[in-house]
Write a protein that holds these residues in place. Sequence first.
Motif, short mmCIF file in Angstrom:
data_model
loop_
_atom_site.label_atom_id
_atom_site.label_comp_id
_atom_site.label_asym_id
_atom_site.label_seq_id
_atom_site.Cartn_x
_atom_site.Cartn_y
_atom_site.Cartn_z
N LEU A 1 -87.52 6.78 18.13
CA LEU A 1 -87.75 7.07 16.71
C LEU A 1 -88.70 8.27 16.66
O LEU A 1 -89.76 8.26 17.29
N GLN A 2 -88.31 9.31 15.93
CA GLN A 2 -89.14 10.52 15.88
C GLN A 2 -89.22 11.06 14.46
O GLN A 2 -88.21 11.12 13.74
N SER B 1 -93.58 3.86 24.37
CA SER B 1 -94.48 4.96 24.69
C SER B 1 -94.49 5.99 23.57
O SER B 1 -93.49 6.17 22.87
N LEU B 2 -95.63 6.67 23.43
CA LEU B 2 -95.75 7.78 22.48
C LEU B 2 -95.42 9.11 23.15
O LEU B 2 -95.66 10.17 22.55
N ILE C 1 -90.80 5.91 21.93
CA ILE C 1 -89.58 5.79 22.72
C ILE C 1 -89.76 4.70 23.76
O ILE C 1 -90.88 4.48 24.26
N GLN C 2 -88.68 4.00 24.06
CA GLN C 2 -88.73 2.96 25.08
C GLN C 2 -87.43 2.98 25.88
O GLN C 2 -86.34 3.06 25.30
N ALA C 3 -87.55 2.94 27.20
CA ALA C 3 -86.40 2.84 28.10
C ALA C 3 -86.70 1.71 29.08
O ALA C 3 -87.34 1.93 30.11
N LEU D 1 -95.16 20.04 25.13
CA LEU D 1 -94.25 18.91 25.23
C LEU D 1 -94.88 17.78 26.02
O LEU D 1 -95.61 18.00 26.98
N ASP D 2 -94.58 16.57 25.58
CA ASP D 2 -94.89 15.37 26.35
C ASP D 2 -93.68 14.46 26.24
O ASP D 2 -93.43 13.87 25.19
N GLY D 3 -92.92 14.37 27.32
CA GLY D 3 -91.72 13.56 27.33
C GLY D 3 -91.72 12.49 28.40
O GLY D 3 -90.65 12.02 28.79
#
Length: 380
Positions: free
Chosen positions: A374-375, A39-40, A24-26, A66-68
């Motif tokens: 993307l997951q 980031s993962l 994911i990227q923001a 969880l890791d968000g």
Amino acid sequence: MGCLALPSQANEWQWHGFLAQGVIQADKSNFINRSGEPSLALTELGLNGALQLQPNLRVAGQVVYLDGGNRYPDGLKLDYLFVDWALVNQLDWRLNVYAGRFKNQHWIYSSTRDVPLTRPSIVLPQSVYFDTFRDIAVSSDGLALKASVDTTAGHLELNWSLGATPLSDKQTRLLLGEQVQGKSRQKYVHQASLFWQPEFSNWTLGISLLDSEFSYRSAAEAPFLDADFVVQRVMFNAQYLQERWQLVAEVFQERMDTSGFFAPDFEVQQFGQGGYVQGLYQVSPGFRLNATLDYFVANKDDRRGKNLEQSSQGSIPAYFGYQHSFSLAASKDLAPRVRVQLEHHWMEGTGRLAPGVLPDLVTNQDRYWQLWALQLMYWF
């Protein structure tokens, strides 16, 4: 696998699990990290189960890791663990009592957001499903009731609950700010909701009410004072379901009252508004598309944040007073229990980025920013 299945016989045990990992990227925001790099931190592992003790009594629970990133506190969590007593189970009406750490069933996705494959997107509309409040909104410790009635006018479902959620130090800093050193707690959250599906109709309409209070107790010589926060929300929702597509919408108005924190006599009350409209389409079996328009303002009397910027003497930009987005998502089943999901969000404003009380002004210096994720997920 959706929510927990209800076993049919006493002493029967059922369990399910899921594993999901993504990237994911923001950019230009602290939504995931402060660097804005890919980031993962998109990890979701979970195991849930249900044990039928008697024909009308069961125990259900779920543990997750969880890791968000900055979205919510990471680590191992007990999402829920409750006793479900089917007090009434007749042909035309049912009544269930839940005791323990029960699931929130008052919003459209509140009871399914904890499992990646039962969400319509990786990142839900932040106006309603603010990720910083994820742990607080998923479940509460207390008591809940659910009544379902079938009448000539259609199907009615009434939910009521009263409880509270423990808050960790990490959750406190996400909600209030990195500088805080004290302790916070949720005193209570009281909710009620009503859903109505008219007979022979594709529509389901609902209303949800929430009343909650939080407290903050400052540490010795800390820069911020004791405070109390009151949050009250009224929300309307609608769902229209067809064989291959559906339309979902939730809109709300929320009152937030802050007492203390900045000064002993500090008192601010404001009304925020928000909501989203979401269209989902099943192109073919196992292939789905999703488009969402999301809208949020922290103060309905200051929709573009101009008063916020003026009252802070320019230290807080106006775009911290709102957050709007448009997103596109697609998911594809690669195998019977394997799914890949991809989505992109175009954002304006930073009003739904943590922390909410003392915003991150250093990282969030752009009015416009984007998010993609993307997951890959597997369930059993």
